[in-house]
Design a protein around this motif. Structure first.
Motif, PDB file in Angstrom:
ATOM      1  N   LYS A   1      61.594  35.317 -22.250  1.00 31.71           N
ATOM      2  CA  LYS A   1      62.226  34.118 -22.805  1.00 31.71           C
ATOM      3  C   LYS A   1      61.751  33.879 -24.237  1.00 31.71           C
ATOM      4  N   GLN A   2      60.448  34.025 -24.490  1.00 32.55           N
ATOM      5  CA  GLN A   2      59.915  33.840 -25.837  1.00 32.55           C
ATOM      6  C   GLN A   2      60.496  34.870 -26.800  1.00 32.55           C
ATOM      7  N   LYS A   3      60.675  36.089 -26.342  1.00 34.01           N
ATOM      8  CA  LYS A   3      61.248  37.147 -27.180  1.00 34.01           C
ATOM      9  C   LYS A   3      62.697  36.814 -27.531  1.00 34.01           C
ATOM     10  N   GLN A   4      63.466  36.298 -26.566  1.00 38.66           N
ATOM     11  CA  GLN A   4      64.849  35.918 -26.823  1.00 38.66           C
ATOM     12  C   GLN A   4      64.936  34.770 -27.826  1.00 38.66           C
ATOM     13  N   VAL A   5      64.043  33.809 -27.705  1.00 39.23           N
ATOM     14  CA  VAL A   5      64.039  32.663 -28.622  1.00 39.23           C
ATOM     15  C   VAL A   5      63.703  33.127 -30.037  1.00 39.23           C
ATOM     16  N   ARG A   6      62.690  33.984 -30.180  1.00 43.53           N
ATOM     17  CA  ARG A   6      62.340  34.514 -31.503  1.00 43.53           C
ATOM     18  C   ARG A   6      63.499  35.298 -32.106  1.00 43.53           C
TER      19      ARG A   6
ATOM     20  N   ILE B   1      73.818  24.404 -34.674  1.00 42.00           N
ATOM     21  CA  ILE B   1      72.613  24.499 -33.855  1.00 42.00           C
ATOM     22  C   ILE B   1      72.187  23.134 -33.331  1.00 42.00           C
ATOM     23  N   ILE B   2      71.236  23.184 -32.387  1.00 44.22           N
ATOM     24  CA  ILE B   2      70.544  21.997 -31.883  1.00 44.22           C
ATOM     25  C   ILE B   2      69.052  22.248 -32.060  1.00 44.22           C
ATOM     26  N   THR B   3      68.337  21.279 -32.607  1.00 46.02           N
ATOM     27  CA  THR B   3      66.896  21.418 -32.776  1.00 46.02           C
ATOM     28  C   THR B   3      66.183  20.958 -31.509  1.00 46.02           C
ATOM     29  N   ILE B   4      64.879  21.203 -31.441  1.00 48.00           N
ATOM     30  CA  ILE B   4      64.109  20.781 -30.274  1.00 48.00           C
ATOM     31  C   ILE B   4      64.024  19.267 -30.175  1.00 48.00           C
ATOM     32  N   GLY B   5      64.306  18.575 -31.262  1.00 48.61           N
ATOM     33  CA  GLY B   5      64.315  17.114 -31.247  1.00 48.61           C
ATOM     34  C   GLY B   5      65.668  16.530 -30.897  1.00 48.61           C
ATOM     35  N   GLY B   6      66.682  17.400 -30.736  1.00 49.84           N
ATOM     36  CA  GLY B   6      68.007  16.930 -30.363  1.00 49.84           C
ATOM     37  C   GLY B   6      68.967  16.744 -31.521  1.00 49.84           C
ATOM     38  N   MET B   7      68.553  17.101 -32.728  1.00 50.20           N
ATOM     39  CA  MET B   7      69.425  16.962 -33.899  1.00 50.20           C
ATOM     40  C   MET B   7      70.485  18.056 -33.880  1.00 50.20           C
ATOM     41  N   HIS B   8      71.749  17.660 -34.000  1.00 53.72           N
ATOM     42  CA  HIS B   8      72.852  18.606 -34.088  1.00 53.72           C
ATOM     43  C   HIS B   8      73.205  18.770 -35.558  1.00 53.72           C
ATOM     44  N   GLY B   9      73.431  19.995 -35.989  1.00 50.63           N
ATOM     45  CA  GLY B   9      73.788  20.213 -37.378  1.00 50.63           C
ATOM     46  C   GLY B   9      74.271  21.626 -37.616  1.00 50.63           C
TER      47      GLY B   9
ATOM     48  N   LYS C   1      71.485  16.232 -45.595  1.00 54.06           N
ATOM     49  CA  LYS C   1      70.814  17.534 -45.523  1.00 54.06           C
ATOM     50  C   LYS C   1      69.350  17.321 -45.175  1.00 54.06           C
ATOM     51  N   ILE C   2      68.889  18.052 -44.152  1.00 55.16           N
ATOM     52  CA  ILE C   2      67.526  17.907 -43.656  1.00 55.16           C
ATOM     53  C   ILE C   2      66.902  19.291 -43.559  1.00 55.16           C
ATOM     54  N   THR C   3      65.644  19.419 -43.960  1.00 50.31           N
ATOM     55  CA  THR C   3      64.931  20.695 -43.889  1.00 50.31           C
ATOM     56  C   THR C   3      64.096  20.745 -42.613  1.00 50.31           C
ATOM     57  N   TYR C   4      64.209  21.859 -41.889  1.00 46.69           N
ATOM     58  CA  TYR C   4      63.468  22.092 -40.653  1.00 46.69           C
ATOM     59  C   TYR C   4      62.808  23.468 -40.706  1.00 46.69           C
ATOM     60  N   ASP C   5      61.781  23.638 -39.901  1.00 46.38           N
ATOM     61  CA  ASP C   5      61.218  24.970 -39.674  1.00 46.38           C
ATOM     62  C   ASP C   5      62.159  25.729 -38.755  1.00 46.38           C
ATOM     63  N   ARG C   6      62.186  27.046 -38.888  1.00 44.04           N
ATOM     64  CA  ARG C   6      63.020  27.855 -38.000  1.00 44.04           C
ATOM     65  C   ARG C   6      62.589  27.697 -36.547  1.00 44.04           C
ATOM     66  N   SER C   7      61.311  27.474 -36.324  1.00 45.36           N
ATOM     67  CA  SER C   7      60.809  27.358 -34.961  1.00 45.36           C
ATOM     68  C   SER C   7      61.303  26.082 -34.277  1.00 45.36           C
ATOM     69  N   ALA C   8      61.912  25.164 -35.018  1.00 46.13           N
ATOM     70  CA  ALA C   8      62.426  23.927 -34.435  1.00 46.13           C
ATOM     71  C   ALA C   8      63.817  24.102 -33.842  1.00 46.13           C
TER      72      ALA C   8
END
Length: 87
Positions: free
Chosen positions: A28-33, A45-53, A72-79
C-alpha cells in the motif's frame, strides 16, 4: 530437534504475521508513493485534509492546488491522498 519443534509455532506465527500485516502495508505504501510521484498538471486530487483541488503547478516536493473559487494553495506531495481524475 526438540528445540526446533518447540520454536516452530513461534516461527509460524511470525511468518503469518508478516504475510497478513506487514507485506500488505508495504504494498500500500509503495502504491501511494507511486501515485504521488506520477502526479501531473491538471490532475484532480483530494488531500489528506479533505481539500479538493486541481494541480496547477508541480515542484520536486510540493505542488500548487487550485480550488473551485480560484484560490491557489501550496501543499507537500505527501499530503495527496487520492487522485480523482487525470487530465
Amino acid at each position: 530437534m526438540d528445540i526446533l519443534a518447540s520454536l516452530a509455532p513461534i516461527i509460524l506465527m511470525f511468518v503469518i504475521f508478516y504475510f497478513l500485516l506487514i507485506r500488505p502495508q508495504q504494498k500500500k505504501q509503495k502504491q501511494v508513493r507511486q501515485m504521488q510521484s506520477d502526479l501531473k498538471k491538471g490532475d484532480k486530487i483530494i488531500t489528506i485534509g479533505g481539500m479538493h483541488g486541481t494541480v496547477h503547478a508541480l515542484d520536486e516536493g510540493t505542488l500548487v492546488l487550485t480550488t473551485q473559487d480560484g484560490t491557489k494553495i501550496t501543499y507537500d506531495r505527501s499530503a495527496v491522498r487520492d487522485v480523482i481524475s487525470q487530465d
